[in-house]
Write a protein that holds these residues in place. Structure first.
Motif, mmCIF file in Angstrom:
data_model
loop_
_atom_site.group_PDB
_atom_site.id
_atom_site.type_symbol
_atom_site.label_atom_id
_atom_site.label_comp_id
_atom_site.label_asym_id
_atom_site.label_seq_id
_atom_site.Cartn_x
_atom_site.Cartn_y
_atom_site.Cartn_z
ATOM 1 N N LEU A 104 -65.148 127.489 79.536
ATOM 2 C CA LEU A 104 -65.381 127.656 81.009
ATOM 3 C C LEU A 104 -65.248 126.213 81.745
ATOM 4 O O LEU A 104 -64.682 126.026 82.811
ATOM 5 C CB LEU A 104 -66.850 128.121 81.272
ATOM 6 C CG LEU A 104 -66.846 129.482 81.021
ATOM 7 C CD1 LEU A 104 -68.406 130.107 81.169
ATOM 8 C CD2 LEU A 104 -65.828 130.521 82.085
ATOM 9 N N ARG A 105 -65.905 125.334 81.115
ATOM 10 C CA ARG A 105 -65.780 123.767 81.771
ATOM 11 C C ARG A 105 -64.276 123.289 81.719
ATOM 12 O O ARG A 105 -63.605 122.550 82.508
ATOM 13 C CB ARG A 105 -66.585 122.924 80.897
ATOM 14 C CG ARG A 105 -66.621 121.519 81.486
ATOM 15 C CD ARG A 105 -67.706 120.657 80.601
ATOM 16 N NE ARG A 105 -69.075 120.888 80.612
ATOM 17 C CZ ARG A 105 -69.900 120.880 81.490
ATOM 18 N NH1 ARG A 105 -69.594 120.203 82.938
ATOM 19 N NH2 ARG A 105 -71.268 121.385 81.494
ATOM 20 N N ALA A 106 -63.576 123.757 80.570
ATOM 21 C CA ALA A 106 -62.069 123.194 80.487
ATOM 22 C C ALA A 106 -61.169 123.782 81.620
ATOM 23 O O ALA A 106 -60.479 123.397 82.200
ATOM 24 C CB ALA A 106 -61.641 123.497 79.171
ATOM 25 N N VAL A 107 -61.610 124.850 81.953
ATOM 26 C CA VAL A 107 -60.952 125.756 82.977
ATOM 27 C C VAL A 107 -61.249 125.069 84.452
ATOM 28 O O VAL A 107 -60.396 125.151 85.336
ATOM 29 C CB VAL A 107 -61.189 127.346 82.854
ATOM 30 C CG1 VAL A 107 -60.652 128.011 84.215
ATOM 31 C CG2 VAL A 107 -60.437 127.682 81.650
ATOM 32 N N ARG A 108 -62.643 125.117 84.655
ATOM 33 C CA ARG A 108 -63.112 124.602 85.690
ATOM 34 C C ARG A 108 -62.992 122.949 86.167
ATOM 35 O O ARG A 108 -62.692 122.510 87.331
ATOM 36 C CB ARG A 108 -64.545 124.811 85.931
ATOM 37 C CG ARG A 108 -65.052 126.284 86.138
ATOM 38 C CD ARG A 108 -66.425 126.302 86.270
ATOM 39 N NE ARG A 108 -66.912 127.638 86.471
ATOM 40 C CZ ARG A 108 -68.256 128.227 86.602
ATOM 41 N NH1 ARG A 108 -69.116 127.227 86.744
ATOM 42 N NH2 ARG A 108 -68.531 129.460 86.431
ATOM 43 N N GLU A 109 -62.695 122.245 85.096
ATOM 44 C CA GLU A 109 -62.521 120.770 85.128
ATOM 45 C C GLU A 109 -61.426 120.433 84.286
ATOM 46 O O GLU A 109 -61.564 119.986 83.114
ATOM 47 C CB GLU A 109 -63.849 120.080 84.710
ATOM 48 C CG GLU A 109 -65.099 120.495 85.502
ATOM 49 C CD GLU A 109 -66.370 119.853 84.976
ATOM 50 O OE1 GLU A 109 -66.199 119.064 83.944
ATOM 51 O OE2 GLU A 109 -67.521 120.050 85.217
ATOM 52 N N PRO A 110 -60.213 120.694 84.510
ATOM 53 C CA PRO A 110 -58.843 120.605 83.760
ATOM 54 C C PRO A 110 -58.549 119.293 83.443
ATOM 55 O O PRO A 110 -58.892 118.308 84.166
ATOM 56 C CB PRO A 110 -57.825 121.159 84.569
ATOM 57 C CG PRO A 110 -58.200 121.248 85.987
ATOM 58 C CD PRO A 110 -59.533 121.377 85.851
ATOM 59 N N GLY A 111 -58.341 118.914 82.171
ATOM 60 C CA GLY A 111 -58.136 117.530 81.683
ATOM 61 C C GLY A 111 -57.883 117.791 80.167
ATOM 62 O O GLY A 111 -58.292 118.575 79.363
ATOM 63 N N HIS A 112 -57.532 116.672 79.739
ATOM 64 C CA HIS A 112 -56.909 116.597 78.244
ATOM 65 C C HIS A 112 -58.344 116.642 77.430
ATOM 66 O O HIS A 112 -58.377 117.269 76.159
ATOM 67 C CB HIS A 112 -56.036 115.436 77.885
ATOM 68 C CG HIS A 112 -54.896 115.361 78.616
ATOM 69 N ND1 HIS A 112 -53.942 116.483 78.126
ATOM 70 C CD2 HIS A 112 -54.020 114.730 79.433
ATOM 71 C CE1 HIS A 112 -52.735 116.260 78.762
ATOM 72 N NE2 HIS A 112 -52.994 115.123 79.594
ATOM 73 N N ARG A 113 -59.168 115.654 78.037
ATOM 74 C CA ARG A 113 -60.524 115.761 77.169
ATOM 75 C C ARG A 113 -61.161 117.155 77.159
ATOM 76 O O ARG A 113 -61.661 117.497 75.984
ATOM 77 C CB ARG A 113 -61.337 114.824 77.738
ATOM 78 C CG ARG A 113 -62.797 114.285 77.236
ATOM 79 C CD ARG A 113 -63.414 113.425 77.677
ATOM 80 N NE ARG A 113 -64.960 113.063 76.934
ATOM 81 C CZ ARG A 113 -66.150 113.655 77.312
ATOM 82 N NH1 ARG A 113 -65.969 114.830 78.194
ATOM 83 N NH2 ARG A 113 -67.087 113.473 76.548
ATOM 84 N N SER A 114 -61.463 117.573 78.173
ATOM 85 C CA SER A 114 -61.988 119.100 78.163
ATOM 86 C C SER A 114 -61.322 119.978 77.220
ATOM 87 O O SER A 114 -61.909 120.850 76.654
ATOM 88 C CB SER A 114 -62.136 119.488 79.746
ATOM 89 O OG SER A 114 -61.022 119.474 80.193
ATOM 90 N N ALA A 115 -59.923 120.200 77.463
ATOM 91 C CA ALA A 115 -59.308 120.922 76.829
ATOM 92 C C ALA A 115 -59.482 120.784 75.134
ATOM 93 O O ALA A 115 -59.621 121.706 74.424
ATOM 94 C CB ALA A 115 -57.554 120.909 76.888
ATOM 95 N N VAL A 116 -59.417 119.431 74.642
ATOM 96 C CA VAL A 116 -59.603 119.045 73.201
ATOM 97 C C VAL A 116 -60.969 119.657 72.982
ATOM 98 O O VAL A 116 -61.147 120.195 71.730
ATOM 99 C CB VAL A 116 -59.717 117.609 72.917
ATOM 100 C CG1 VAL A 116 -60.176 117.154 71.596
ATOM 101 C CG2 VAL A 116 -58.093 117.047 73.202
ATOM 102 N N LEU A 117 -62.209 119.412 73.476
ATOM 103 C CA LEU A 117 -63.383 119.855 73.312
ATOM 104 C C LEU A 117 -63.401 121.194 73.127
ATOM 105 O O LEU A 117 -64.256 121.792 72.296
ATOM 106 C CB LEU A 117 -64.364 119.217 74.429
ATOM 107 C CG LEU A 117 -64.647 117.845 74.255
ATOM 108 C CD1 LEU A 117 -65.617 117.341 75.387
ATOM 109 C CD2 LEU A 117 -65.248 117.334 72.902
#
Length: 219
Positions: free
Chosen positions: A104-117
């Motif tokens: 959910l955080r990766a979708v709301r706050e898109p970025g490479h770091r959030s996608a990796v996490l």
């Protein structure tokens, strides 16, 4: 290698929760099998309480409500029933909550770091409870129209990260089960022979079982 399956030759066997077992193995060497398993189960329950509370907080609940949500998850009949039967993959609700929150955080706050996490969280979930990983994928599929409308930018990275994580988790299973004796192998007939050693009760008495018939004789 499971020596008691596909007797007398044995067969490769990939556990359903390899991440849990990799944590439990060194603990067994330190404190023994039973205490190590107890520690792992306690860790899963504690993580379930904490992660569920954090997810509720992330969703907007107040601190008190978040704590109650975490306690409700751990004390739910579902968890208590699986705790009784020591089904560790069903007790991994904490890791499931971490994966939900990370995606959910990766979708709301898109970025490479959030996608990796998010990918790492999904990988941990798939290596702890593949059932919950499937439920997570189904949930995201159902929620996809909403997120495509409101958070289109982060969907692609999360989808790629989740797919890669599931592929990494499934690779050892496919490799171990794809051999001649594996359930995905060409010679699989729907059953396997067990070690024919006599079954015994805890008191030492030999168990009397009815003779197997037909196809059940090969299982």
């Amino acid at each position: 290698q499971a020596d008691l399956l596909a007797w007398p030759h044995g067969r490769p066997f990939w556990p359903v929760d390899p991440l849990v077992q990799s944590v439990e193995a060194p603990l067994q060497a330190l404190v023994g099998a039973d205490p190590a398993f107890t520690l792992v189960v306690g860790l899963l329950l504690a993580l379930g309480t904490y992660a569920a509370a954090r997810l509720a907080r992330f969703a907007g609940a107040c601190p008190t409500s978040s704590l109650l949500a975490g306690a409700a998850v751990t004390l739910s009949p579902f968890v208590l029933r699986n705790l009784r039967y020591a089904v560790t993959e069903a007790l991994a609700l904490g890791i499931a909550a971490v994966a939900v929150g990370a995606t959910l955080r990766a979708v709301r706050e898109p970025g490479h770091r959030s996608a990796v996490l998010a990918g790492l969280a999904v990988l941990a979930l798939a290596l702890t409870s593949p059932y919950y990983a499937v439920y997570l994928a189904v949930g995201w599929a159902l929620a996809l129209p909403f997120f495509l409308r409101h958070h289109r930018a982060g969907i692609g990275r999360v989808a790629v990260a989740g797919a890669l994580a599931c592929a990494v988790a499934a690779a050892p299973l496919i490799a171990s089960e794809g051999g001649p004796d594996g359930r995905l192998g060409p010679d699989w007939t729907g059953g396997y022979r067990l070690d024919p050693a006599p079954l015994q009760y805890a008191g030492g008495q030999r168990a009397r079982l009815p003779p197997a018939r037909g196809r059940e004789a090969t299982r």
